[in-house]
Design a protein around this motif. Structure first.
Motif, PDB file in Angstrom:
ATOM      1  N   TYR A 213       0.863  -1.170   0.000  1.00 56.52           N
ATOM      2  CA  TYR A 213       0.000   0.000   0.000  1.00 56.52           C
ATOM      3  C   TYR A 213       0.902   1.223   0.000  1.00 56.52           C
ATOM      4  O   TYR A 213       2.089   1.143   0.351  1.00 56.52           O
ATOM      5  N   THR A 214       0.384   2.369  -0.416  1.00 56.60           N
ATOM      6  CA  THR A 214       1.210   3.563  -0.545  1.00 56.60           C
ATOM      7  C   THR A 214       1.200   4.373   0.745  1.00 56.60           C
ATOM      8  O   THR A 214       0.183   4.466   1.432  1.00 56.60           O
ATOM      9  N   THR A 215       2.347   4.973   1.048  1.00 59.04           N
ATOM     10  CA  THR A 215       2.470   5.802   2.246  1.00 59.04           C
ATOM     11  C   THR A 215       2.414   7.288   1.911  1.00 59.04           C
ATOM     12  O   THR A 215       2.476   8.118   2.805  1.00 59.04           O
ATOM     13  N   ASP A 216       2.276   7.606   0.633  1.00 60.38           N
ATOM     14  CA  ASP A 216       2.258   9.000   0.199  1.00 60.38           C
ATOM     15  C   ASP A 216       0.932   9.322  -0.484  1.00 60.38           C
ATOM     16  O   ASP A 216       0.366   8.477  -1.178  1.00 60.38           O
ATOM     17  N   THR A 217       0.423  10.524  -0.258  1.00 58.30           N
ATOM     18  CA  THR A 217      -0.844  10.929  -0.880  1.00 58.30           C
ATOM     19  C   THR A 217      -0.679  12.152  -1.782  1.00 58.30           C
ATOM     20  O   THR A 217      -1.664  12.677  -2.283  1.00 58.30           O
ATOM     21  N   LYS A 218       0.564  12.599  -1.981  1.00 60.22           N
ATOM     22  CA  LYS A 218       0.791  13.799  -2.789  1.00 60.22           C
ATOM     23  C   LYS A 218       1.464  13.476  -4.122  1.00 60.22           C
ATOM     24  O   LYS A 218       1.449  14.302  -5.032  1.00 60.22           O
ATOM     25  N   SER A 219       2.044  12.302  -4.226  1.00 62.30           N
ATOM     26  CA  SER A 219       2.752  11.946  -5.455  1.00 62.30           C
ATOM     27  C   SER A 219       1.818  11.214  -6.413  1.00 62.30           C
ATOM     28  O   SER A 219       0.595  11.250  -6.276  1.00 62.30           O
ATOM     29  N   HIS A 220       2.412  10.541  -7.382  1.00 65.17           N
ATOM     30  CA  HIS A 220       1.635   9.900  -8.441  1.00 65.17           C
ATOM     31  C   HIS A 220       2.294   8.583  -8.838  1.00 65.17           C
ATOM     32  O   HIS A 220       3.414   8.278  -8.448  1.00 65.17           O
ATOM     33  N   THR A 221       1.571   7.827  -9.646  1.00 64.94           N
ATOM     34  CA  THR A 221       2.213   6.770 -10.416  1.00 64.94           C
ATOM     35  C   THR A 221       2.534   7.388 -11.769  1.00 64.94           C
ATOM     36  O   THR A 221       1.933   8.393 -12.172  1.00 64.94           O
ATOM     37  N   PHE A 222       3.493   6.787 -12.477  1.00 65.66           N
ATOM     38  CA  PHE A 222       3.943   7.361 -13.739  1.00 65.66           C
ATOM     39  C   PHE A 222       3.883   6.326 -14.855  1.00 65.66           C
ATOM     40  O   PHE A 222       4.101   5.142 -14.622  1.00 65.66           O
ATOM     41  N   ARG A 223       3.594   6.812 -16.034  1.00 65.59           N
ATOM     42  CA  ARG A 223       3.595   5.929 -17.196  1.00 65.59           C
ATOM     43  C   ARG A 223       4.941   6.038 -17.899  1.00 65.59           C
ATOM     44  O   ARG A 223       5.659   7.039 -17.747  1.00 65.59           O
ATOM     45  N   ALA A 224       5.275   4.998 -18.634  1.00 66.59           N
ATOM     46  CA  ALA A 224       6.533   5.004 -19.383  1.00 66.59           C
ATOM     47  C   ALA A 224       6.486   6.074 -20.458  1.00 66.59           C
ATOM     48  O   ALA A 224       5.488   6.219 -21.161  1.00 66.59           O
ATOM     49  N   ASN A 225       7.560   6.858 -20.566  1.00 67.06           N
ATOM     50  CA  ASN A 225       7.585   7.927 -21.548  1.00 67.06           C
ATOM     51  C   ASN A 225       9.018   8.111 -22.040  1.00 67.06           C
ATOM     52  O   ASN A 225       9.898   8.534 -21.290  1.00 67.06           O
ATOM     53  N   GLY A 226       9.253   7.752 -23.291  1.00 66.31           N
ATOM     54  CA  GLY A 226      10.594   7.868 -23.849  1.00 66.31           C
ATOM     55  C   GLY A 226      11.340   6.549 -23.745  1.00 66.31           C
ATOM     56  O   GLY A 226      10.855   5.569 -23.199  1.00 66.31           O
ATOM     57  N   ASN A 227      12.565   6.550 -24.303  1.00 64.25           N
ATOM     58  CA  ASN A 227      13.371   5.330 -24.276  1.00 64.25           C
ATOM     59  C   ASN A 227      14.239   5.295 -23.026  1.00 64.25           C
ATOM     60  O   ASN A 227      14.148   6.166 -22.163  1.00 64.25           O
ATOM     61  N   TYR A 228      15.119   4.286 -22.957  1.00 67.33           N
ATOM     62  CA  TYR A 228      15.908   4.096 -21.749  1.00 67.33           C
ATOM     63  C   TYR A 228      16.833   5.276 -21.444  1.00 67.33           C
ATOM     64  O   TYR A 228      17.116   5.570 -20.289  1.00 67.33           O
ATOM     65  N   ASN A 229      17.326   5.972 -22.499  1.00 67.80           N
ATOM     66  CA  ASN A 229      18.259   7.080 -22.289  1.00 67.80           C
ATOM     67  C   ASN A 229      17.571   8.431 -22.201  1.00 67.80           C
ATOM     68  O   ASN A 229      18.194   9.421 -21.802  1.00 67.80           O
ATOM     69  N   ARG A 230      16.323   8.503 -22.577  1.00 68.75           N
ATOM     70  CA  ARG A 230      15.582   9.771 -22.515  1.00 68.75           C
ATOM     71  C   ARG A 230      14.194   9.491 -21.918  1.00 68.75           C
ATOM     72  O   ARG A 230      13.186   9.515 -22.593  1.00 68.75           O
ATOM     73  N   TRP A 231      14.206   9.199 -20.627  1.00 68.25           N
ATOM     74  CA  TRP A 231      12.959   8.859 -19.928  1.00 68.25           C
ATOM     75  C   TRP A 231      12.515  10.030 -19.081  1.00 68.25           C
ATOM     76  O   TRP A 231      13.311  10.648 -18.364  1.00 68.25           O
ATOM     77  N   THR A 232      11.236  10.367 -19.164  1.00 68.09           N
ATOM     78  CA  THR A 232      10.693  11.478 -18.374  1.00 68.09           C
ATOM     79  C   THR A 232       9.529  10.972 -17.522  1.00 68.09           C
ATOM     80  O   THR A 232       8.909   9.956 -17.818  1.00 68.09           O
ATOM     81  N   PHE A 233       9.255  11.701 -16.451  1.00 67.23           N
ATOM     82  CA  PHE A 233       8.146  11.365 -15.562  1.00 67.23           C
ATOM     83  C   PHE A 233       6.851  11.961 -16.107  1.00 67.23           C
ATOM     84  O   PHE A 233       6.744  13.176 -16.259  1.00 67.23           O
ATOM     85  N   ARG A 234       5.893  11.115 -16.397  1.00 70.45           N
ATOM     86  CA  ARG A 234       4.571  11.547 -16.834  1.00 70.45           C
ATOM     87  C   ARG A 234       3.542  10.940 -15.893  1.00 70.45           C
ATOM     88  O   ARG A 234       3.261   9.746 -15.949  1.00 70.45           O
ATOM     89  N   ALA A 235       3.009  11.749 -15.016  1.00 69.18           N
ATOM     90  CA  ALA A 235       2.065  11.239 -14.015  1.00 69.18           C
ATOM     91  C   ALA A 235       0.786  10.743 -14.670  1.00 69.18           C
ATOM     92  O   ALA A 235       0.301  11.348 -15.636  1.00 69.18           O
ATOM     93  N   ASN A 236       0.241   9.641 -14.151  1.00 67.77           N
ATOM     94  CA  ASN A 236      -1.037   9.154 -14.686  1.00 67.77           C
ATOM     95  C   ASN A 236      -2.076   8.855 -13.599  1.00 67.77           C
ATOM     96  O   ASN A 236      -3.260   8.769 -13.905  1.00 67.77           O
ATOM     97  N   HIS A 237      -1.669   8.701 -12.340  1.00 66.76           N
ATOM     98  CA  HIS A 237      -2.650   8.473 -11.274  1.00 66.76           C
ATOM     99  C   HIS A 237      -2.205   9.191  -9.998  1.00 66.76           C
ATOM    100  O   HIS A 237      -1.035   9.091  -9.608  1.00 66.76           O
ATOM    101  N   ASP A 238      -3.123   9.898  -9.369  1.00 67.82           N
ATOM    102  CA  ASP A 238      -2.823  10.567  -8.098  1.00 67.82           C
ATOM    103  C   ASP A 238      -2.963   9.577  -6.947  1.00 67.82           C
ATOM    104  O   ASP A 238      -4.009   8.938  -6.791  1.00 67.82           O
ATOM    105  N   LEU A 239      -1.931   9.453  -6.131  1.00 64.48           N
ATOM    106  CA  LEU A 239      -1.962   8.487  -5.036  1.00 64.48           C
ATOM    107  C   LEU A 239      -3.005   8.840  -3.977  1.00 64.48           C
ATOM    108  O   LEU A 239      -3.437   7.963  -3.232  1.00 64.48           O
ATOM    109  N   LYS A 240      -3.416  10.097  -3.915  1.00 59.74           N
ATOM    110  CA  LYS A 240      -4.426  10.481  -2.929  1.00 59.74           C
ATOM    111  C   LYS A 240      -5.760   9.778  -3.182  1.00 59.74           C
ATOM    112  O   LYS A 240      -6.596   9.680  -2.285  1.00 59.74           O
ATOM    113  N   ASN A 241      -5.942   9.299  -4.398  1.00 56.83           N
ATOM    114  CA  ASN A 241      -7.183   8.590  -4.736  1.00 56.83           C
ATOM    115  C   ASN A 241      -7.098   7.094  -4.445  1.00 56.83           C
ATOM    116  O   ASN A 241      -8.056   6.369  -4.699  1.00 56.83           O
ATOM    117  N   TYR A 242      -5.961   6.658  -3.913  1.00 60.55           N
ATOM    118  CA  TYR A 242      -5.753   5.222  -3.689  1.00 60.55           C
ATOM    119  C   TYR A 242      -5.213   4.956  -2.288  1.00 60.55           C
ATOM    120  O   TYR A 242      -4.308   4.173  -2.084  1.00 60.55           O
TER     121      TYR A 242
END
Length: 241
Positions: free
Chosen positions: A46-75
């Motif tokens: 279970y998650t201990t944080d309610t302000k962060s997010h889960t992230f989807r894969a975005n970019g390749n292994y050398n150019r990866w960026t954080f793209r949030a897709n779910h707010d942990l406060k909802n889970y």
């Protein structure tokens, strides 16, 4: 003079707005290197944080960026299950991320391992034979009868025999208990008393019965169990006219 002040104020606000947008764009365009993913043990968290997010894969292994897709406060009360893991290089250090899915709505994403806390597995329920063996009376007894309530006035009766390998269930039967179930009892409460009791003899309608050495009594028309608390023979078997 008033126009100049308004113009200056507007310029300051515009500069502040541009600076803020530049900061956001810089964060969004920050690239990281990450390792290939590999399968990991399926564990529940279970998650201990309610302000962060889960992230989807975005970019390749050398150019990866954080793209949030779910707010942990909802889970807050959601169980996440891990299936894969990867390491992201941040400021020269490897940071572990897990690919998770949840039991709430099937949401998936990458989440930092530091936001996950293991869900403790429920302790296995001991078997009835184990519970019987743990009773203090089991050290002295060779046979034990258990009566476990399973309805408002019904129960399951089991006979247990001590063997070299532990306690063995040798007989199981449906049973009736007081209308008020099992619990703290007193005369007239219609409650079968809870506790551990010595069985001094067996009884029944048959003329005789095999009881493995226990005394046996046959019920007849004069057999009574005295329930009058004022009777000197209260709570005993008696034969009366």
């Amino acid at each position: 003079m008033k126009k100049i002040v308004n113009w200056l104020l507007g310029s300051v606000l515009m500069i502040a707005a541009v600076t803020m947008l530049s900061s956001v764009s810089a964060n969004a365009s920050t690239y990281y290197h990450r390792t290939p993913t590999w399968a990991t043990a399926r564990k529940a968290y279970y998650t201990t944080d309610t302000k962060s997010h889960t992230f989807r894969a975005n970019g390749n292994y050398n150019r990866w960026t954080f793209r949030a897709n779910h707010d942990l406060k909802n889970y807050r009360n959601t169980v996440w299950t891990t299936t894969q893991q990867t390491d992201i290089i941040m400021h020269g250090k490897k940071v572990r991320y897990y690919w998770v899915h949840n039991s709430k709505n099937g949401a998936t994403g990458w989440i930092w391992s530091g936001y996950l806390k293991s869900v403790k597995a429920k302790a296995a329920t001991p078997s009835e034979a184990t519970l019987v063996s743990r009773m203090r009376v089991s050290k002295k007894a060779q046979q034990i009868v258990t009566v476990i309530q399973n309805g408002s006035s019904t129960a399951t009766l089991k006979l247990w025999q001590k063997t070299n390998r532990g306690w063995k269930n040798t007989l199981t039967s449906a049973s009736r208990i007081g209308a008020a179930g099992i619990g703290n009892s007193h005369e007239g409460s219609s409650t079968t008393p809870k506790g551990v009791y010595h069985l001094s003899f067996a009884f029944g309608k048959a003329a005789s019965a095999r009881t493995s050495g226990m005394a046996y009594r046959q019920i007849n028309r004069k057999s009574y169990w005295i329930e009058d608390p004022h009777d000197r023979q209260y709570n005993t078997w008696q034969n009366r006219n």
